[in-house]
Motif scaffolding. Structure first.
Motif, PDB file in Angstrom:
ATOM      1  N   SER A   1       0.903  -1.255   0.040  1.00  0.00           N
ATOM      2  CA  SER A   1       0.079  -0.022   0.042  1.00  0.00           C
ATOM      3  C   SER A   1       0.879   1.308  -0.074  1.00  0.00           C
ATOM      4  O   SER A   1       2.012   1.148   0.495  1.00  0.00           O
TER       5      SER A   1
ATOM      6  N   ALA B   1      -0.682  -1.954  -4.553  1.00  0.00           N
ATOM      7  CA  ALA B   1      -0.699  -0.315  -3.873  1.00  0.00           C
ATOM      8  C   ALA B   1      -1.250   0.789  -4.865  1.00  0.00           C
ATOM      9  O   ALA B   1      -2.096   1.347  -4.534  1.00  0.00           O
TER      10      ALA B   1
ATOM     11  N   ALA C   1      -5.027   0.798  -5.132  1.00  0.00           N
ATOM     12  CA  ALA C   1      -5.882   1.232  -4.041  1.00  0.00           C
ATOM     13  C   ALA C   1      -5.114   2.692  -3.569  1.00  0.00           C
ATOM     14  O   ALA C   1      -5.273   3.134  -2.597  1.00  0.00           O
ATOM     15  N   ARG C   2      -4.596   3.336  -4.637  1.00  0.00           N
ATOM     16  CA  ARG C   2      -3.665   4.614  -4.442  1.00  0.00           C
ATOM     17  C   ARG C   2      -4.695   5.485  -4.098  1.00  0.00           C
ATOM     18  O   ARG C   2      -5.966   5.764  -4.355  1.00  0.00           O
TER      19      ARG C   2
END
Length: 242
Positions: free
Chosen positions: A42, A163, A166-167
Protein backbone atom coordinates in the motif's frame (compact mmCIF):
# COMPACT_ATOMS: atom_id res chain seq x y z
CA UNK A 1 28.68 23.02 6.27
CA UNK A 2 26.80 19.83 7.20
CA UNK A 3 24.99 17.99 4.45
CA UNK A 4 21.22 17.89 4.20
CA UNK A 5 19.35 14.60 3.97
CA UNK A 6 17.79 13.79 0.61
CA UNK A 7 15.38 10.88 0.31
CA UNK A 8 15.03 9.62 -3.27
CA UNK A 9 11.97 7.43 -3.76
CA UNK A 10 11.92 5.02 -6.73
CA UNK A 11 8.85 4.03 -8.70
CA UNK A 12 7.17 0.79 -9.72
CA UNK A 13 9.71 -2.06 -9.98
CA UNK A 14 12.54 0.47 -9.71
CA UNK A 15 15.54 0.61 -7.39
CA UNK A 16 18.71 2.64 -6.85
CA UNK A 17 19.52 2.36 -10.57
CA UNK A 18 17.06 5.21 -11.15
CA UNK A 19 19.12 7.68 -9.10
CA UNK A 20 22.91 7.13 -9.40
CA UNK A 21 23.65 10.36 -11.25
CA UNK A 22 21.66 12.38 -8.75
CA UNK A 23 23.33 10.68 -5.78
CA UNK A 24 26.80 11.41 -7.14
CA UNK A 25 25.98 14.82 -8.58
CA UNK A 26 24.53 16.08 -5.30
CA UNK A 27 26.97 14.29 -2.97
CA UNK A 28 28.81 17.54 -2.19
CA UNK A 29 25.73 18.89 -0.42
CA UNK A 30 23.33 16.04 0.37
CA UNK A 31 23.37 12.65 2.02
CA UNK A 32 21.12 10.64 -0.28
CA UNK A 33 19.05 7.68 0.90
CA UNK A 34 17.04 5.41 -1.42
CA UNK A 35 14.40 3.38 0.42
CA UNK A 36 13.31 -0.10 -0.67
CA UNK A 37 9.61 -0.95 -0.32
CA UNK A 38 10.20 -4.70 -0.02
CA UNK A 39 6.85 -6.50 -0.07
CA UNK A 40 4.77 -3.56 1.12
CA UNK A 41 1.47 -3.43 -0.74
CA UNK A 42 0.00 0.00 0.00
CA UNK A 43 1.10 3.57 -0.64
CA UNK A 44 0.38 4.35 3.01
CA UNK A 45 2.62 1.55 4.26
CA UNK A 46 5.40 2.58 1.88
CA UNK A 47 5.22 6.15 3.19
CA UNK A 48 5.25 4.96 6.80
CA UNK A 49 8.35 2.88 6.02
CA UNK A 50 10.07 5.92 4.52
CA UNK A 51 9.32 7.94 7.64
CA UNK A 52 10.42 5.19 10.01
CA UNK A 53 13.74 4.59 8.25
CA UNK A 54 14.68 8.19 7.43
CA UNK A 55 18.05 8.93 9.06
CA UNK A 56 17.06 12.43 10.17
CA UNK A 57 13.91 13.99 11.55
CA UNK A 58 13.71 16.55 8.73
CA UNK A 59 14.66 15.85 5.12
CA UNK A 60 14.28 16.84 1.48
CA UNK A 61 12.08 14.47 -0.47
CA UNK A 62 12.06 13.58 -4.17
CA UNK A 63 9.89 10.87 -5.69
CA UNK A 64 9.79 9.47 -9.21
CA UNK A 65 6.66 7.87 -10.73
CA UNK A 66 5.02 5.71 -8.03
CA UNK A 67 7.65 7.19 -5.71
CA UNK A 68 6.04 10.57 -6.26
CA UNK A 69 2.77 9.18 -4.97
CA UNK A 70 4.61 7.77 -1.96
CA UNK A 71 6.23 11.18 -1.43
CA UNK A 72 2.82 12.86 -1.38
CA UNK A 73 1.63 10.32 1.18
CA UNK A 74 4.72 11.10 3.30
CA UNK A 75 3.64 14.76 3.22
CA UNK A 76 0.11 13.72 4.19
CA UNK A 77 1.39 11.72 7.17
CA UNK A 78 4.15 14.04 8.40
CA UNK A 79 4.24 17.41 6.62
CA UNK A 80 6.45 18.95 9.31
CA UNK A 81 9.30 16.60 8.40
CA UNK A 82 9.57 17.60 4.72
CA UNK A 83 11.77 20.62 3.97
CA UNK A 84 11.39 20.53 0.19
CA UNK A 85 9.43 18.31 -2.16
CA UNK A 86 10.22 17.30 -5.76
CA UNK A 87 7.74 15.26 -7.80
CA UNK A 88 9.05 13.68 -10.99
CA UNK A 89 6.97 12.05 -13.73
CA UNK A 90 4.15 11.14 -11.38
CA UNK A 91 0.45 11.62 -10.67
CA UNK A 92 -2.07 12.44 -7.99
CA UNK A 93 -5.43 10.97 -9.03
CA UNK A 94 -7.01 8.09 -7.10
CA UNK A 95 -7.89 4.80 -8.77
CA UNK A 96 -10.71 5.42 -11.20
CA UNK A 97 -14.02 3.67 -10.82
CA UNK A 98 -16.12 2.11 -13.52
CA UNK A 99 -14.86 0.95 -16.90
CA UNK A 100 -11.64 2.99 -16.81
CA UNK A 101 -10.65 1.40 -13.52
CA UNK A 102 -11.46 -2.08 -14.74
CA UNK A 103 -9.33 -1.53 -17.84
CA UNK A 104 -6.37 -0.37 -15.75
CA UNK A 105 -6.74 -3.33 -13.41
CA UNK A 106 -6.99 -5.78 -16.30
CA UNK A 107 -3.88 -4.40 -18.02
CA UNK A 108 -1.82 -4.47 -14.83
CA UNK A 109 -2.77 -8.04 -13.99
CA UNK A 110 -2.14 -9.17 -17.57
CA UNK A 111 1.43 -7.92 -17.16
CA UNK A 112 1.71 -9.74 -13.85
CA UNK A 113 0.56 -12.96 -15.51
CA UNK A 114 3.19 -12.53 -18.20
CA UNK A 115 5.84 -11.98 -15.52
CA UNK A 116 4.79 -15.20 -13.79
CA UNK A 117 4.73 -17.22 -16.98
CA UNK A 118 7.68 -15.77 -18.90
CA UNK A 119 9.82 -13.98 -16.33
CA UNK A 120 10.26 -10.37 -15.29
CA UNK A 121 12.59 -9.42 -18.14
CA UNK A 122 10.21 -10.72 -20.80
CA UNK A 123 7.39 -8.79 -19.17
CA UNK A 124 9.62 -5.72 -19.17
CA UNK A 125 10.21 -6.02 -22.91
CA UNK A 126 6.47 -5.68 -23.40
CA UNK A 127 5.89 -3.01 -20.75
CA UNK A 128 8.98 -0.82 -20.72
CA UNK A 129 9.05 0.65 -24.26
CA UNK A 130 6.43 3.16 -23.16
CA UNK A 131 8.72 4.32 -20.35
CA UNK A 132 11.26 6.11 -22.50
CA UNK A 133 11.62 8.55 -25.37
CA UNK A 134 11.62 6.56 -28.66
CA UNK A 135 15.27 7.46 -29.20
CA UNK A 136 16.18 5.41 -26.09
CA UNK A 137 14.84 2.10 -27.37
CA UNK A 138 17.44 -0.58 -28.10
CA UNK A 139 20.12 1.33 -26.20
CA UNK A 140 22.25 0.48 -23.14
CA UNK A 141 19.92 2.66 -21.08
CA UNK A 142 16.92 0.57 -22.09
CA UNK A 143 18.83 -2.60 -21.22
CA UNK A 144 19.61 -1.08 -17.81
CA UNK A 145 15.87 -0.59 -17.27
CA UNK A 146 15.25 -4.24 -18.17
CA UNK A 147 18.04 -5.27 -15.79
CA UNK A 148 16.35 -3.30 -13.01
CA UNK A 149 12.97 -4.90 -13.70
CA UNK A 150 14.59 -8.33 -13.71
CA UNK A 151 15.94 -7.73 -10.20
CA UNK A 152 12.35 -7.67 -8.92
CA UNK A 153 10.06 -10.66 -8.48
CA UNK A 154 6.46 -11.32 -9.55
CA UNK A 155 5.50 -11.25 -5.87
CA UNK A 156 6.95 -7.74 -5.48
CA UNK A 157 5.22 -6.72 -8.72
CA UNK A 158 1.89 -7.96 -7.36
CA UNK A 159 2.37 -6.08 -4.08
CA UNK A 160 3.09 -2.82 -5.91
CA UNK A 161 0.16 -3.35 -8.28
CA UNK A 162 -2.11 -3.70 -5.24
CA UNK A 163 -0.67 -0.47 -3.87
CA UNK A 164 -1.35 1.43 -7.08
CA UNK A 165 -4.86 0.05 -7.49
CA UNK A 166 -5.69 1.32 -3.99
CA UNK A 167 -3.85 4.63 -4.38
CA UNK A 168 -5.32 7.57 -2.48
CA UNK A 169 -6.42 10.89 -3.90
CA UNK A 170 -3.48 13.26 -3.35
CA UNK A 171 -5.20 16.46 -4.48
CA UNK A 172 -5.85 17.60 -0.88
CA UNK A 173 -2.15 17.07 -0.12
CA UNK A 174 -1.08 19.18 -3.10
CA UNK A 175 -3.45 21.99 -2.12
CA UNK A 176 -2.16 22.02 1.46
CA UNK A 177 1.58 21.93 0.73
CA UNK A 178 3.67 24.35 2.76
CA UNK A 179 7.18 23.82 1.40
CA UNK A 180 9.05 24.46 -1.88
CA UNK A 181 7.62 21.97 -4.39
CA UNK A 182 9.04 21.40 -7.85
CA UNK A 183 7.33 19.31 -10.49
CA UNK A 184 9.73 17.88 -13.06
CA UNK A 185 8.60 15.92 -16.10
CA UNK A 186 9.81 14.77 -19.48
CA UNK A 187 7.93 16.58 -22.22
CA UNK A 188 7.46 13.24 -23.98
CA UNK A 189 6.37 11.27 -20.93
CA UNK A 190 3.59 9.03 -22.26
CA UNK A 191 2.71 7.61 -18.85
CA UNK A 192 2.58 10.74 -16.70
CA UNK A 193 2.07 13.58 -19.17
CA UNK A 194 3.52 17.03 -18.71
CA UNK A 195 -0.01 18.45 -18.86
CA UNK A 196 -0.87 16.55 -15.69
CA UNK A 197 2.09 18.17 -13.95
CA UNK A 198 0.81 21.58 -15.02
CA UNK A 199 -2.48 20.77 -13.27
CA UNK A 200 -0.63 19.58 -10.18
CA UNK A 201 1.53 22.69 -10.17
CA UNK A 202 -1.58 24.86 -10.15
CA UNK A 203 -2.93 22.96 -7.14
CA UNK A 204 0.15 23.70 -5.04
CA UNK A 205 0.02 27.16 -3.40
CA UNK A 206 1.67 29.58 -5.81
CA UNK A 207 4.43 30.71 -3.44
CA UNK A 208 5.76 27.15 -3.27
CA UNK A 209 5.16 25.80 -6.77
CA UNK A 210 7.49 25.51 -9.74
CA UNK A 211 7.27 23.30 -12.84
CA UNK A 212 10.10 22.24 -15.14
CA UNK A 213 9.84 20.28 -18.38
CA UNK A 214 12.68 18.36 -20.00
CA UNK A 215 12.88 18.19 -23.79
CA UNK A 216 13.25 14.92 -25.70
CA UNK A 217 12.61 12.94 -22.54
CA UNK A 218 10.14 10.24 -21.58
CA UNK A 219 9.03 8.86 -18.23
CA UNK A 220 12.45 7.80 -16.94
CA UNK A 221 13.79 11.35 -16.71
CA UNK A 222 16.42 10.70 -14.04
CA UNK A 223 18.07 8.09 -16.27
CA UNK A 224 17.32 9.59 -19.70
CA UNK A 225 18.45 13.13 -18.89
CA UNK A 226 20.54 12.77 -15.73
CA UNK A 227 22.53 15.98 -16.13
CA UNK A 228 19.41 18.09 -16.56
CA UNK A 229 17.56 16.46 -13.67
CA UNK A 230 20.54 16.74 -11.33
CA UNK A 231 20.94 20.43 -12.18
CA UNK A 232 17.27 21.03 -11.43
CA UNK A 233 17.47 19.21 -8.11
CA UNK A 234 20.58 21.17 -7.22
CA UNK A 235 18.67 24.42 -7.82
CA UNK A 236 15.68 23.02 -5.89
CA UNK A 237 17.96 22.42 -2.90
CA UNK A 238 18.87 26.12 -3.02
CA UNK A 239 15.23 27.15 -2.61
CA UNK A 240 14.61 28.96 0.70
CA UNK A 241 12.33 27.09 3.08
CA UNK A 242 9.69 28.45 5.44
Amino acid sequence: MSKETLLLLPGLLCDEAVWPDQVSGLAHRAQSVIPDYGMLDSISAMASHVLQTAPTEVFNLAGHSMGGRVALEVVRQAPQRVRRLALLDTGYEPFAGGEAGEQEKSKRYALLERARNSGMREMGKLWAPGMVHPSQLQTPLFEAILDMIERRTPAQFEAQIKALLARPDAEPVLRGINCPTWLICGHDDAWSPYARHEVMSQMVPAQWSRIEGIKDCGHMSTMEKPTEVTALLNAWLDTPVR
